[in-house]
Scaffold this active site. Structure first.
Site, PDB file in Angstrom:
ATOM      1  N   HIS A 139       0.835  -1.205   0.000  1.00 60.50           N
ATOM      2  CA  HIS A 139       0.000   0.000   0.000  1.00 60.50           C
ATOM      3  C   HIS A 139       0.869   1.254   0.000  1.00 60.50           C
ATOM      4  O   HIS A 139       0.601   2.204  -0.744  1.00 60.50           O
ATOM      5  CB  HIS A 139      -0.929  -0.036   1.215  1.00 60.50           C
ATOM      6  N   ASP A 140       1.916   1.261   0.828  1.00 64.36           N
ATOM      7  CA  ASP A 140       2.842   2.404   0.849  1.00 64.36           C
ATOM      8  C   ASP A 140       3.493   2.591  -0.519  1.00 64.36           C
ATOM      9  O   ASP A 140       3.628   3.723  -1.004  1.00 64.36           O
ATOM     10  CB  ASP A 140       3.935   2.210   1.905  1.00 64.36           C
ATOM     11  N   ASP A 152      -6.127   1.875  -2.024  1.00 63.23           N
ATOM     12  CA  ASP A 152      -6.874   1.560  -0.811  1.00 63.23           C
ATOM     13  C   ASP A 152      -7.694   0.289  -0.989  1.00 63.23           C
ATOM     14  O   ASP A 152      -7.770  -0.545  -0.087  1.00 63.23           O
ATOM     15  CB  ASP A 152      -7.777   2.729  -0.421  1.00 63.23           C
TER      16      ASP A 152
END
EC number: 3.1.1.4
Length: 138
Positions: A63-64, A104
């Site tokens: 996600h990062d 997300d």
């Protein structure tokens, strides 16, 4: 630092970005992002370094990395549109924040798919001092 940041988000009543991510996690993984993922392992929460500690922490690492590729939208503040349908998320629109929605969405699904690896006892509020090795590339 993580707790202060989380409280600021809650107190401000943010409608976009991270608040939408929280709602998405609730819909898909049936867990609170704030209470379950804001201070977990080496990557879930503020910052990130080292080797992801389990599959859940790897969800946050990916996600990062995804956020790092977003252009034209602040992932933590930008607002996007999505709908929840049959337990899945469909990101809408064509604006620059759609990329954030897709990041997300992937993370929320990853959390759901790895609930069996979630180890709160071991990795909740995991010391940053245990995450000092060099990070792998995205």
């Amino acid at each position: 630092m993580r707790t202060l940041w989380i409280m600021a988000v809650l107190l401000l009543g943010v409608e976009g970005g991270l608040w939408q991510f929280e709602n998405m996690i609730m819909k898909v993984a049936k867990k609170s992002g704030i209470l379950s993922y804001s201070a977990y392992g080496c990557y879930c929460g503020w910052g990130g370094r080292g080797t992801p500690k389990d599959a859940t922490d790897r969800c946050c690492f990916v996600h990062d990395c995804c956020y790092g590729k977003v252009t034209g939208c602040n992932p933590k503040l930008g607002k996007y549109t999505y709908i929840s349908e049959n337990g899945d998320i469909i990101c809408g629109g064509d604006g620059p924040c759609k990329e954030v929605c897709e990041c997300d969405r992937a993370a929320a699904i990853c959390f759901r798919d790895n609930l069996d690896t979630y180890d709160r006892k071991t990795y909740w509020k995991y010391p940053a001092s245990n995450c000092q090795e060099d990070s792998e590339p995205c």
